[in-house]
Design an enzyme around this catalytic site. Structure first.
Site: not given
Length: 272
Positions: A126, A194, A224
């Site tokens: 991601a 993660n 993010h």
């Protein structure tokens, strides 16, 4: 079409939102690869749709995946990562690991892979820009930071929130719920962070990589932002991921695994 004997055998551990998408992509066809087996905690739940695939894979316990496949893709809860990955790398085979946070609790798996000629591959998942981070790490990275913003539903129940009695249900404005190292972020948010561990392993390690986590009722996507300063470049990158059926996971994560598998046998590979 190439003879199936020339194809690399692939198994998938875990049939949640990501694992199911990877299985379907393999069944549709990825050059040089052949889906041979899957594993799931509740096999009966999946037998219906698995039977509808062009070539239904064998359902086996996780310990047996390493025996029947050359590559095992881990899409499972972090607590079973060791049981999946250790037998694979001990046989000199390849494990594609999504629950990369679990590698920090099982760091000897990397040594095990090195000793036996196995390999652990961590897809970008991601995140964004791991190729740039990897390149910068060949030189000197001075600092690396990740700021994650997630909708409240994507963070509810995280151990860090429970342990510190941080209530996020019903908040009306962004709330910073964590600031610290990537190592601590992975412990406190094992289903969410993660990305922090992947960034740290590509760069300056889990103790020097800094992480902020925000529960944000104003966003609908898992966001993010990476900020890296090095002797070769200074860069910042932001990605906004649409959640999958599992609000903790972005849709792009499964696509990243599929892209990673395609690169393994591709005639042209783009990216570091």
């Amino acid at each position: 079409m190439a003879d199936s004997k020339a194809k690399t055998r692939v198994a998938v551990a875990g049939l949640g939102a990501i694992g199911a998408d990877v299985v379907k992509a393999l069944d549709r066809g990825i050059d040089g690869l052949m889906l041979v087996a899957v594993s799931a905690s509740s096999p009966e739940k999946h037998r219906g749709w698995l039977a509808e695939l062009k070539t239904a894979p064998e359902m086996v316990p996780i310990e047996q995946l390493a025996e029947v496949a050359d590559i095992v893709v881990e899409c499972a809860p972090s607590k079973v990562v060791r049981a999946i990955v250790a037998p694979v790398v001990e046989r000199g085979k390849t494990a594609v690991v999504l629950s990369v946070g679990a590698l920090l609790q099982n760091e000897d798996l990397v040594d095990l892979a090195k000793t036996h000629g196995g390999q652990i591959i961590v897809p970008t998942g991601a995140l964004i820009g791991l190729d740039a981070v990897t390149a910068a790490a060949v030189g000197t990275i001075h600092s690396a930071k990740l700021v994650t913003r997630k909708p409240v539903a994507g963070l509810v129940g995280a151990p860090h929130l429970v342990e510190h009695d941080i209530k996020i249900e019903g908040i009306t404005e962004p709330l910073r719920v964590f600031e610290g190292s990537a190592r601590d972020a992975a412990k406190g948010f094992p289903a969410n962070l993660n990305v922090a561990v992947a960034l740290s392993l590509a760069g300056i390690g889990p103790d020097r990589t800094r992480v902020e986590i925000w529960a944000d009722p104003t966003v609908t996507r898992n966001t993010h932002r990476i900020e890296v300063d090095s002797d070769s470049a200074r860069f910042s990158m932001t990605i906004e991921n649409i959640p999958s059926e599992n609000p903790k996971t972005g849709r792009i994560t499964a696509l990243s695994v599929i892209a990673c598998l395609r690169k393994l046998r591709a005639s042209l590979r783009v990216g570091t």
